[in-house]
Design an enzyme around this catalytic site. Structure first.
Site, PDB file in Angstrom:
ATOM      1  N   ASP A 151     -61.490  50.175  68.795  1.00 38.41           N
ATOM      2  CA  ASP A 151     -62.693  50.243  69.624  1.00 38.41           C
ATOM      3  C   ASP A 151     -63.012  48.802  70.009  1.00 38.41           C
ATOM      4  O   ASP A 151     -63.515  48.035  69.189  1.00 38.41           O
ATOM      5  CB  ASP A 151     -63.849  50.870  68.842  1.00 38.41           C
ATOM      6  CG  ASP A 151     -65.133  50.931  69.643  1.00 38.41           C
ATOM      7  OD1 ASP A 151     -65.060  51.045  70.888  1.00 38.41           O
ATOM      8  OD2 ASP A 151     -66.213  50.858  69.043  1.00 38.41           O
ATOM      9  N   GLU A 170     -59.888  52.688  73.020  1.00 39.99           N
ATOM     10  CA  GLU A 170     -60.966  53.287  73.809  1.00 39.99           C
ATOM     11  C   GLU A 170     -61.076  52.570  75.143  1.00 39.99           C
ATOM     12  O   GLU A 170     -61.080  51.337  75.217  1.00 39.99           O
ATOM     13  CB  GLU A 170     -62.292  53.204  73.058  1.00 39.99           C
ATOM     14  CG  GLU A 170     -63.416  53.913  73.782  1.00 39.99           C
ATOM     15  CD  GLU A 170     -64.696  53.993  72.976  1.00 39.99           C
ATOM     16  OE1 GLU A 170     -65.770  53.825  73.596  1.00 39.99           O
ATOM     17  OE2 GLU A 170     -64.625  54.224  71.757  1.00 39.99           O
ATOM     18  N   HIS A 180     -68.212  50.541  64.825  1.00 39.57           N
ATOM     19  CA  HIS A 180     -67.027  50.322  65.662  1.00 39.57           C
ATOM     20  C   HIS A 180     -65.752  50.747  64.943  1.00 39.57           C
ATOM     21  O   HIS A 180     -64.811  51.234  65.572  1.00 39.57           O
ATOM     22  CB  HIS A 180     -66.935  48.868  66.110  1.00 39.57           C
ATOM     23  CG  HIS A 180     -68.027  48.481  67.055  1.00 39.57           C
ATOM     24  ND1 HIS A 180     -68.082  48.910  68.362  1.00 39.57           N
ATOM     25  CD2 HIS A 180     -69.118  47.708  66.881  1.00 39.57           C
ATOM     26  CE1 HIS A 180     -69.155  48.419  68.949  1.00 39.57           C
ATOM     27  NE2 HIS A 180     -69.819  47.688  68.068  1.00 39.57           N
TER      28      HIS A 180
END
Length: 171
Positions: A19, A79, A152
């Site tokens: 992420d 992501e 995260h």
């Protein structure tokens, strides 16, 4: 003549989920053995706001390189960038994604890119799920006692879970 025995070898693959962010880049490592997911590790790469951007990006790049060298993933899931109302805050995330993607390419690791909605849908079954729902499902899927921290890192594990479940996921 005796019949031959076929030995089936388990198909095991290690996956790195990421992420991206400039201040905090979450990462998570999972093993996938024939569809059975096993949690390995997670964490976050943290950079200081007062440091020059290029140094922060270099630190992220080197940290991702070390994670890859340590865990040797066969696949990565990253992501995608989400453009909200504040486009200027998306620029540092895009830069972070750039250095992360470059390291993944350098190491020859296949990359799956997932939208935030695809990750939510892949983990909870609902693209409109909130952060808490995603975190709780990550905990349940990975059979963890607590929700992985920081946020995260939990999001990175969610991306890795989606990569296990197939590259066809879209937002």
């Amino acid at each position: 003549m005796s019949p031959s025995l076929k030995v089936l070898k388990a198909n095991k693959q290690r996956i790195l989920g990421i992420d991206p962010g400039l201040a905090s880049t979450g990462w998570g490592i999972l093993d996938n053995t024939d569809g059975n997911i096993k949690y390995i590790d997670h964490g976050a790469i943290l950079t200081k706001a007062g440091c020059p951007r290029e140094q922060r990006l270099f630190f992220i790049m080197e940290s991702v390189r070390r994670i890859i060298e340590k865990y040797k993933p066969a696949q990565a899931a990253l992501e995608n960038l989400y453009f909200g109302k504040n486009v200027s805050s998306a620029i540092p995330v895009a830069e972070s994604r750039g250095v992360i993607s470059a390291v993944i390419a350098e190491k020859g690791i296949p990359l799956t890119e997932l939208t935030p909605n695809a990750i939510k849908k892949g983990v909870t079954g609902f693209a409109g799920a909130d952060k808490k729902q995603v975190q709780e499902m990550v905990r349940i899927i990975l059979n963890l006692e607590e929700i992985p921290k920081p946020d995260h890192a939990s999001d990175a594990l969610a991306a890795a879970i989606c990569a296990v479940n197939g590259r066809q996921l879209t937002g």
